[in-house]
Design a protein around this motif. Structure first.
Motif, mmCIF file in Angstrom:
data_model
loop_
_atom_site.group_PDB
_atom_site.id
_atom_site.type_symbol
_atom_site.label_atom_id
_atom_site.label_comp_id
_atom_site.label_asym_id
_atom_site.label_seq_id
_atom_site.Cartn_x
_atom_site.Cartn_y
_atom_site.Cartn_z
ATOM 1 N N ALA A 561 26.157 38.817 43.023
ATOM 2 C CA ALA A 561 27.352 38.192 42.464
ATOM 3 C C ALA A 561 28.080 39.167 41.546
ATOM 4 O O ALA A 561 27.469 39.994 40.869
ATOM 5 C CB ALA A 561 26.968 36.938 41.683
ATOM 6 N N SER A 562 29.411 39.018 41.535
ATOM 7 C CA SER A 562 30.254 39.795 40.635
ATOM 8 C C SER A 562 31.136 38.854 39.839
ATOM 9 O O SER A 562 31.532 37.792 40.317
ATOM 10 C CB SER A 562 31.144 40.774 41.414
ATOM 11 O OG SER A 562 30.361 41.722 42.103
ATOM 12 N N ARG A 563 31.466 39.252 38.629
ATOM 13 C CA ARG A 563 32.335 38.489 37.754
ATOM 14 C C ARG A 563 33.606 39.294 37.481
ATOM 15 O O ARG A 563 33.607 40.525 37.539
ATOM 16 C CB ARG A 563 31.640 38.171 36.426
ATOM 17 C CG ARG A 563 31.190 39.410 35.657
ATOM 18 C CD ARG A 563 30.584 39.063 34.309
ATOM 19 N NE ARG A 563 31.516 38.307 33.499
ATOM 20 C CZ ARG A 563 32.491 38.855 32.789
ATOM 21 N NH1 ARG A 563 32.692 40.163 32.815
ATOM 22 N NH2 ARG A 563 33.296 38.085 32.072
ATOM 23 N N GLY A 564 34.727 38.610 37.159
ATOM 24 C CA GLY A 564 35.951 39.297 36.774
ATOM 25 C C GLY A 564 36.555 40.117 37.891
ATOM 26 O O GLY A 564 36.227 41.284 38.090
ATOM 27 N N CYS A 565 37.424 39.534 38.671
ATOM 28 C CA CYS A 565 37.989 40.213 39.836
ATOM 29 C C CYS A 565 38.628 41.544 39.460
ATOM 30 O O CYS A 565 39.247 41.668 38.413
ATOM 31 C CB CYS A 565 39.034 39.300 40.486
ATOM 32 S SG CYS A 565 39.842 40.018 41.921
ATOM 33 N N PHE A 566 38.471 42.553 40.343
ATOM 34 C CA PHE A 566 39.111 43.841 40.088
ATOM 35 C C PHE A 566 40.635 43.694 40.182
ATOM 36 O O PHE A 566 41.160 42.789 40.828
ATOM 37 C CB PHE A 566 38.624 44.890 41.085
ATOM 38 C CG PHE A 566 39.123 44.680 42.497
ATOM 39 C CD1 PHE A 566 40.302 45.299 42.929
ATOM 40 C CD2 PHE A 566 38.445 43.873 43.390
ATOM 41 C CE1 PHE A 566 40.779 45.120 44.217
ATOM 42 C CE2 PHE A 566 38.908 43.682 44.675
ATOM 43 C CZ PHE A 566 40.082 44.310 45.097
ATOM 44 N N THR A 567 41.341 44.586 39.509
ATOM 45 C CA THR A 567 42.802 44.609 39.583
ATOM 46 C C THR A 567 43.251 45.990 40.051
ATOM 47 O O THR A 567 42.609 46.998 39.754
ATOM 48 C CB THR A 567 43.437 44.296 38.216
ATOM 49 O OG1 THR A 567 42.817 45.096 37.217
ATOM 50 C CG2 THR A 567 43.257 42.830 37.863
ATOM 51 N N THR A 568 44.364 46.006 40.788
ATOM 52 C CA THR A 568 44.872 47.251 41.340
ATOM 53 C C THR A 568 46.156 47.654 40.631
ATOM 54 O O THR A 568 46.830 46.827 40.019
ATOM 55 C CB THR A 568 45.150 47.115 42.845
ATOM 56 O OG1 THR A 568 46.104 46.065 43.035
ATOM 57 C CG2 THR A 568 43.866 46.787 43.592
ATOM 58 N N SER A 569 46.462 48.906 40.716
ATOM 59 C CA SER A 569 47.608 49.476 40.016
ATOM 60 C C SER A 569 48.889 48.719 40.342
ATOM 61 O O SER A 569 49.217 48.484 41.506
ATOM 62 C CB SER A 569 47.770 50.951 40.394
ATOM 63 O OG SER A 569 48.894 51.505 39.762
ATOM 64 N N GLY A 570 49.597 48.310 39.286
ATOM 65 C CA GLY A 570 50.885 47.658 39.457
ATOM 66 C C GLY A 570 50.804 46.177 39.703
ATOM 67 O O GLY A 570 51.826 45.511 39.834
ATOM 68 N N GLU A 571 49.587 45.594 39.777
ATOM 69 C CA GLU A 571 49.466 44.167 40.051
ATOM 70 C C GLU A 571 48.625 43.493 38.966
ATOM 71 O O GLU A 571 47.649 44.050 38.493
ATOM 72 C CB GLU A 571 48.814 43.917 41.408
ATOM 73 C CG GLU A 571 49.630 44.426 42.580
ATOM 74 C CD GLU A 571 48.969 44.047 43.898
ATOM 75 O OE1 GLU A 571 48.783 42.838 44.148
ATOM 76 O OE2 GLU A 571 48.626 44.954 44.662
ATOM 77 N N ALA A 572 49.032 42.290 38.615
ATOM 78 C CA ALA A 572 48.247 41.466 37.694
ATOM 79 C C ALA A 572 47.795 40.237 38.469
ATOM 80 O O ALA A 572 48.595 39.349 38.752
ATOM 81 C CB ALA A 572 49.077 41.063 36.497
#
Length: 620
Positions: A561-572
């Motif tokens: 399991a992973s917590r806290g979705c990753f975010t990509t450059s320029g997107e929230a």
């Protein structure tokens, strides 16, 4: 010489012995001088065994006078030793010893009846019956005799006494027992009736008393013993428990039930917007949040030592002196205190969690105190660290990251599921909403750029706001969601069920949502008893229900399991919040979108003196 037992009383056991004890005041008249084989007499009621100290009388036919005889002893061969009353132990080669039991409680106690006092000499044991009154025993002269008192419940047993017997002598030996008479009462400070509460008094694992308190109950505790007096659970009150050492003749113990003061975090499922949380009595919540602090941490031979950082700026220690956050003075961690909680169902669609800063009773579950890495983890030389000024490590498998954390020493590991749940509980309660992005923001740190740790150093423990740049911060944890997803220990998904291991080692299972991917509409925390951040229903949205997303896939192997979705450059990402959880990878598949965070569970020692802390070596 091996020890053997003079088992003379086994010849007259059961009904015969009881009958003899009942006739202890009877003095039979015998037809001849009692000899060595005279151990019992017969009358209309049957056969009665003599015991040491009993007497009989013999009437001489010529003089018509009585001579009184006393049973002085019974030998190892089972032979009676009789002597004339008033002429010592008979033959001048024995000593008469009178054995008497006393106690500091004074009054007669039934516990001092039907006992056997042991007398040892030359490896021979003589069992002397004791029925509440002093008893005489005739012992051979010139012997070293050890007198052993029996165990009596509630009393401290007297020490063994050793005597040297003297021919023709008489002496008295007192066996002095001692105890503390404990009388327990109970009351509640708010007037709640305690009449039926159960009181327990224990010495170690031995329960001396377990009874309803009513108007007061009493029990004897052996002198010198440490004992614990505990009341049973009374709803809405702290469970009293007091510890004493028995050192008096008597003691009165008053158990006081105090009403529980606790923070109540109330959820209303009929309200679909994220802000469906109300909080009552914030004292305990404030006490818990007040203990959440950033610190520098060093592994020691006996756990971890920490020194707190300044709440306003992590670049300083608490007293204002400069602190190095690059690893040269230890890992930068956030301390989370013990948190106790209990799920309670209310009317309709409402439920609540009672949250406490201290233990109340066994009905409350427990988040143990722990350390969570302030920053996302960075691996160097095969070990996971929490440091400022580095890029978080990604593209490693769960197994590799866990091994790197374990390499730091005992108690170290990856952030675990219980810590994830504790973070969510405290943030939900602090802000009254499940949409933490609307409060803390989405941040501007991404998995592939602008992600050097330490963007929150100058703001210390403060939470971020939606307008903030850099990492999202909450409760002193930088990057609490966003940038990289974080592998969690203590949880995995298999065959539609989440497998959880709690900090105390308890393993349990929670059923996953039937629709495994989507906006979260329900969580297992709603039904308790644990505050489980596990999705049970999907069908919400980015602005409704939990305002967070979940992603899982079917697999024949366990998925980490992973917590806290990753975010990509320029997107929230709207789906990136405290409630986000996914299970997409096995433990041996690396991902450029995932990393983790260092944590520690174990002994934590706070060092206030900065120079003393700095002087400690860095171990691990």
């Amino acid at each position: 010489m091996s020890e053997t037992s003079v088992d003379f009383h086994s010849k007259y056991t059961g009904e015969q012995l009881e009958a003899r004890l009942d006739r202890c005041n009877l003095m039979p008249t015998v037809t001849s001088v009692p000899g060595e084989d005279y151990l019992a007499f017969v009358d209309d009621e049957g056969t009665h065994a003599f015991r040491i100290g009993d007497e009989c009388r013999y009437r001489d036919a010529d003089s018509a006078e009585y001579t009184f005889y006393k049973l002085r002893d019974i030998t190892a061969e089972g032979k009676a030793v009789w002597g004339i009353v008033g002429e010592g132990a008979g033959g001048g080669d024995r000593e008469t010893v009178t054995l008497a039991i006393t106690s500091n409680q004074g009054s007669f106690d039934e516990a001092f009846t039907q006992l056997w006092i042991q007398v040892w000499y030359d490896g021979v044991k003589v069992d002397v019956p004791y029925d509440g009154l002093p008893v005489e025993v005739s012992l051979p002269a010139g012997k070293t005799c050890r007198i052993v008192a029996p165990e009596v419940r509630g009393y401290r047993r007297p020490e063994d006494q050793t005597i040297e017997t003297v021919a023709g002598a008489d002496r008295a030996i007192f066996l002095n027992y001692s105890a503390e008479l404990v009388t327990v009462t109970a009351s509640a400070t708010d007037g709640t009736d305690c009449y039926g509460q159960v009181v327990t008094v224990r010495v170690g694992d031995d329960t001396l008393l377990e009874a309803e308190v009513r108007h007061g109950v009493s029990v004897l505790v052996p002198t010198g013993s440490e004992y614990v007096v505990t009341g049973s659970v009374l709803n809405g009150h702290k469970t009293p428990s007091l510890t004493y050492t028995a050192s008096r003749k008597a003691r009165s113990v008053a158990l006081s039930y105090e009403p529980v003061t606790q923070t109540l975090v109330i959820f209303d499922r009929s309200v679909y917007v994220p802000g469906n949380i109300t909080v009552e009595s914030e004292g305990d919540l404030a006490a818990i949040l007040g203990k959440v602090r950033r610190c520098l941490a060093k592994g020691t031979d006996d756990g971890v030592a920490i020194c707190y950082l300044n709440d306003s700026s992590s670049t300083m220690y608490g007293g204002g002196s400069g602190a190095s956050l690059d690893g040269t003075e230890g890992d930068v961690m956030t301390y989370f205190p013990d948190t106790y909680y209990r799920h309670e169902t209310l009317d309709g669609e409402r439920f609540r969690y009672a949250v406490k800063a201290e233990r109340v009773d066994h009905t409350y579950l427990h988040f143990p105190a722990s350390l969570v890495g302030t920053y996302k983890g960075h691996v160097a030389d095969g070990k996971l660290y929490s440091r400022s000024g580095v890029i978080p490590t990604s593209n490693m498998t769960f197994d590799e990251l866990k091994m790197a954390a374990k390499a730091r020493g005992d108690g170290f590991g990856l952030i675990d599921y219980a810590q994830h749940c504790q973070l969510a509980m405290l943030l939900y309660a602090k802000y009254g909403t499940r949409d933490l992005q609307s409060v803390l923001g989405s941040g501007k740190a991404f998995f592939d750029t602008d992600n050097v740790t330490g963007t929150s150093n100058v703001t210390g423990i403060a939470d971020t706001t939606p307008a903030s740049s850099g990492y999202v911060c909450g409760l002193g944890v930088e990057g609490i969601f966003g940038c990289l997803s974080e592998y969690m220990d203590g949880i995995y998904l298999l065959d539609g069920r989440w497998h959880v291991t709690d900090p105390d080692g308890t393993a349990r299972e929670v059923e996953a949502a039937t629709s495994p991917t989507g906006w979260i509409a329900g969580m297992a925390l709603e039904d308790g008893p644990a505050f489980d951040m596990i999705p049970t229903r999907t069908g919400g949205s980015g602005t409704m229900m939990y305002a967070d997303f979940t992603r899982t896939v079917d697999n024949m192997l366990p998925l980490v399991a992973s917590r806290g979705c990753f975010t990509t450059s320029g997107e929230a990402y709207q789906d990136d919040g405290i409630g986000y959880i996914d299970a997409l990878d096995t433990s041996y598949i690396p991902s450029p979108y995932r990393g983790s965070r260092l944590s520690y569970r174990g002994k934590i020692t706070v060092i206030d003196d900065v120079e003393e802390f700095k002087a400690l070596p860095i171990i691990g």
